[in-house]
Design an enzyme around this catalytic site. Structure first.
Site, PDB file in Angstrom:
ATOM      1  N   LYS A   1      25.432  14.611 -45.004  1.00  0.00           N
ATOM      2  CA  LYS A   1      26.329  13.469 -45.206  1.00  0.00           C
ATOM      3  C   LYS A   1      27.582  13.911 -45.954  1.00  0.00           C
ATOM      4  O   LYS A   1      27.541  14.886 -46.732  1.00  0.00           O
ATOM      5  CB  LYS A   1      25.619  12.337 -45.961  1.00  0.00           C
ATOM      6  CG  LYS A   1      25.280  12.671 -47.371  1.00  0.00           C
ATOM      7  CD  LYS A   1      24.939  11.453 -48.203  1.00  0.00           C
ATOM      8  CE  LYS A   1      24.717  11.936 -49.623  1.00  0.00           C
ATOM      9  NZ  LYS A   1      25.081  11.192 -50.720  1.00  0.00           N
TER      10      LYS A   1
ATOM     11  N   LYS B   1      31.230  14.901 -51.971  1.00  0.00           N
ATOM     12  CA  LYS B   1      32.159  15.796 -52.688  1.00  0.00           C
ATOM     13  C   LYS B   1      31.524  17.140 -53.005  1.00  0.00           C
ATOM     14  O   LYS B   1      32.199  18.150 -53.061  1.00  0.00           O
ATOM     15  CB  LYS B   1      32.591  15.138 -54.004  1.00  0.00           C
ATOM     16  CG  LYS B   1      33.602  14.045 -53.808  1.00  0.00           C
ATOM     17  CD  LYS B   1      34.011  13.473 -55.127  1.00  0.00           C
ATOM     18  CE  LYS B   1      32.867  12.768 -55.777  1.00  0.00           C
ATOM     19  NZ  LYS B   1      32.871  11.322 -55.670  1.00  0.00           N
TER      20      LYS B   1
ATOM     21  N   LYS C   1      19.842  16.640 -56.020  1.00  0.00           N
ATOM     22  CA  LYS C   1      20.692  16.915 -57.184  1.00  0.00           C
ATOM     23  C   LYS C   1      20.085  17.968 -58.093  1.00  0.00           C
ATOM     24  O   LYS C   1      20.792  18.762 -58.696  1.00  0.00           O
ATOM     25  CB  LYS C   1      20.961  15.630 -57.969  1.00  0.00           C
ATOM     26  CG  LYS C   1      21.939  14.721 -57.252  1.00  0.00           C
ATOM     27  CD  LYS C   1      22.576  13.726 -58.195  1.00  0.00           C
ATOM     28  CE  LYS C   1      23.615  12.914 -57.438  1.00  0.00           C
ATOM     29  NZ  LYS C   1      24.091  11.761 -58.188  1.00  0.00           N
TER      30      LYS C   1
HETATM   31  P1  TYM Z   1      27.720   6.816 -55.135  1.00  0.00           P
HETATM   32  O1  TYM Z   1      28.675   6.712 -56.278  1.00  0.00           O
HETATM   33  O2  TYM Z   1      27.196   8.145 -54.786  1.00  0.00           O
HETATM   34  O3  TYM Z   1      28.364   6.232 -53.817  1.00  0.00           O
HETATM   35  C1  TYM Z   1      28.923   4.939 -53.729  1.00  0.00           C
HETATM   36  C2  TYM Z   1      28.549   4.293 -52.403  1.00  0.00           C
HETATM   37  O4  TYM Z   1      29.003   5.092 -51.292  1.00  0.00           O
HETATM   38  C3  TYM Z   1      27.941   5.288 -50.367  1.00  0.00           C
HETATM   39  N1  TYM Z   1      28.113   6.603 -49.701  1.00  0.00           N
HETATM   40  C4  TYM Z   1      28.166   6.783 -48.361  1.00  0.00           C
HETATM   41  N2  TYM Z   1      28.102   5.915 -47.335  1.00  0.00           N
HETATM   42  C5  TYM Z   1      28.208   6.422 -46.064  1.00  0.00           C
HETATM   43  N3  TYM Z   1      28.377   7.739 -45.792  1.00  0.00           N
HETATM   44  C6  TYM Z   1      28.442   8.654 -46.801  1.00  0.00           C
HETATM   45  N4  TYM Z   1      28.629   9.936 -46.523  1.00  0.00           N
HETATM   46  C7  TYM Z   1      28.344   8.180 -48.149  1.00  0.00           C
HETATM   47  N5  TYM Z   1      28.379   8.795 -49.369  1.00  0.00           N
HETATM   48  C8  TYM Z   1      28.240   7.812 -50.294  1.00  0.00           C
HETATM   49  C9  TYM Z   1      26.680   5.247 -51.231  1.00  0.00           C
HETATM   50  O5  TYM Z   1      25.545   4.940 -50.450  1.00  0.00           O
HETATM   51  C10 TYM Z   1      27.018   4.148 -52.230  1.00  0.00           C
HETATM   52  O6  TYM Z   1      26.720   2.870 -51.699  1.00  0.00           O
HETATM   53  N6  TYM Z   1      23.305   5.453 -57.037  1.00  0.00           N
HETATM   54  C11 TYM Z   1      24.570   4.908 -56.547  1.00  0.00           C
HETATM   55  C12 TYM Z   1      25.339   4.119 -57.579  1.00  0.00           C
HETATM   56  C13 TYM Z   1      24.596   2.959 -58.185  1.00  0.00           C
HETATM   57  C14 TYM Z   1      24.247   1.757 -57.511  1.00  0.00           C
HETATM   58  C15 TYM Z   1      23.601   0.951 -58.495  1.00  0.00           C
HETATM   59  C16 TYM Z   1      24.430   1.293 -56.206  1.00  0.00           C
HETATM   60  C17 TYM Z   1      24.145   2.851 -59.462  1.00  0.00           C
HETATM   61  N7  TYM Z   1      23.564   1.650 -59.670  1.00  0.00           N
HETATM   62  C18 TYM Z   1      23.098  -0.309 -58.171  1.00  0.00           C
HETATM   63  C19 TYM Z   1      23.917   0.032 -55.890  1.00  0.00           C
HETATM   64  C20 TYM Z   1      23.271  -0.741 -56.868  1.00  0.00           C
HETATM   65  C21 TYM Z   1      25.429   6.103 -56.115  1.00  0.00           C
HETATM   66  O7  TYM Z   1      25.197   7.210 -56.513  1.00  0.00           O
HETATM   67  O8  TYM Z   1      26.502   5.789 -55.390  1.00  0.00           O
END
Ligand code: TYM
Length: 331
Positions: A196, A199, A115
């Site tokens: 992966k 967006k 990021k």
């Molecule tokens: P975020 O908002 O980026 O994504 C939400 C969830 O989607 C999964 N994900 C994917 N899984 C498979 N293939 C992909 N290409 C892909 N892109 C995204 C992410 O692994 C996620 O599970 N940091 C976290 C948000 C968060 C969180 C937490 C998660 C904040 N606090 C506490 C768990 C527990 C995030 O950025 O997710």
């Protein structure tokens, strides 16, 4: 919800356009796990502030995310669904955890490095401390299970490091956290299949839950099949990813048909893509119907989040009281 169930927590950022990577990697599992655990799901609006957000649009993004989650099947009667900033405790606990975390360990986080590269104009301290807040999200509820995609595993490992440091300093309090992954834990980009699905890679690399049938057909048709080195099963990375999607959106019979064609060299990717696009459209159709219905009732959606926040706050308050006491803070 009964008291003896283990607590499960997960979060998603309200950055708009939830995609099938999010869905297959985590959100579908969120829905499936609602009965087995005391499930707490948060729209992490503090986290998403670490990248630029338009203040005029932000509220809509948060509500849009809530609508998508409800539409895929998160049931507020079974689970607690809320916006992170509507519960106090997340940022307080993150501050406590910040004082336990050496900077050097945060510097190693892959997501931070990625990021920081993408947002050179805005490498803020929030971006750096992001995984500490994530640990606080989970541990504020003393959750032990976290359903996520593969990209978040490193953050869960860090959360385990933090909780060990806390337990060592202030006495055993938190149990270890386990990540829970699905078969679709790492869905790759349609246009850059060595990365992966995300967006940030541009519109054609992902399929949004809200994309209409024509857009889905066109994005799948444009998915690359011929670039990138072949992987173990002799498929290029792009083809391998399409087979993964076919596996997750259709059934064994369909996958076998194309596997056979792939092995004897008769496969026409345009046909396979058409079938895959059709299956994605069919899966998303009922979700999109519910999205349209929920969009007519924004007040109801806001009320669901508010009620979820009130329920989450009760748990958060009880745990924060224990935590403050252990640290030696005044009541
Ligand atoms: P975020 O908002 O980026 O994504 C939400 C969830 O989607 C999964 N994900 C994917 N899984 C498979 N293939 C992909 N290409 C892909 N892109 C995204 C992410 O692994 C996620 O599970 N940091 C976290 C948000 C968060 C969180 C937490 C998660 C904040 N606090 C506490 C768990 C527990 C995030 O950025 O997710």
């Amino acid at each position: 919800m009964t008291e003896d169930k283990k607590i499960l927590f997960s979060g998603i950022q309200p950055t708009g356009n939830i995609h099938i990577g999010n869905y297959l990697g985590a959100l579908k599992n969120w829905v499936d796990l609602q009965d087995k655990y005391t499930a707490i799901y948060s729209i992490v609006d503090w986290h998403a502030l670490s990248i630029d957000q338009d203040p005029k649009e932000y509220k809509n993004r948060i509500l849009e995310t809530a609508i998508d989650l409800l539409a895929i099947g998160i049931d507020p009667k079974k689970s607690i669904l809320f916006a992170q900033s509507q519960v106090t405790g997340h940022t307080e606990l993150a501050w406590i955890f910040n004082t336990l975390m050496p900077i050097s360990e945060l510097e190693r986080m892959t997501q931070y490095k990625d990021k920081a590269k993408q947002n050179k104009h805005n490498i803020n301290a929030g971006l750096f401390n992001y995984p500490v807040l994530q640990a606080a999200d989970i541990l504020l509820y003393k959750a032990e299970i976290v359903p996520i995609g593969e990209d978040q595993v490193q953050h869960i490992e860090l959360a385990n490091t933090i909780l060990r440091k806390f337990n060592n300093k202030y006495g055993q309090y938190f149990n270890p956290i386990k990540p829970m992954l699905t078969k679709g834990a790492r869905i790759m980009s349609l246009t850059k299949p060595d990365k992966k699905m995300s967006k940030s890679l541009g519109d054609n690399n992902y399929i949004s839950l809200r994309d209409n049938p024509d857009t889905i057909k066109s994005k799948v048709a444009k998915a690359v099949t011929d670039t990138g080195p072949a992987v173990a099963d002799k498929k290029s990375l792009g083809v391998h990813n399409l087979f993964e999607l076919l596996h997750l959106f259709t059934n064994n019979e369909v996958v076998k048909k194309y596997e056979k064609q792939h092995n004897d060299g008769s496969i026409k990717y345009s046909e396979m893509k058409e079938e895959l696009a059709g299956a994605i459209i069919k899966t998303l159709e009922p979700i999109q119907k519910r999205i349209k219905e929920l969009e007519k009732k924004p007040k109801k959606v806001e009320a669901i989040l508010k009620k979820g926040a009130n329920r989450a706050q009760v748990i958060a308050n009880a745990n924060m009281e224990d935590i403050r006491d252990r640290i030696g803070l005044l009541k």
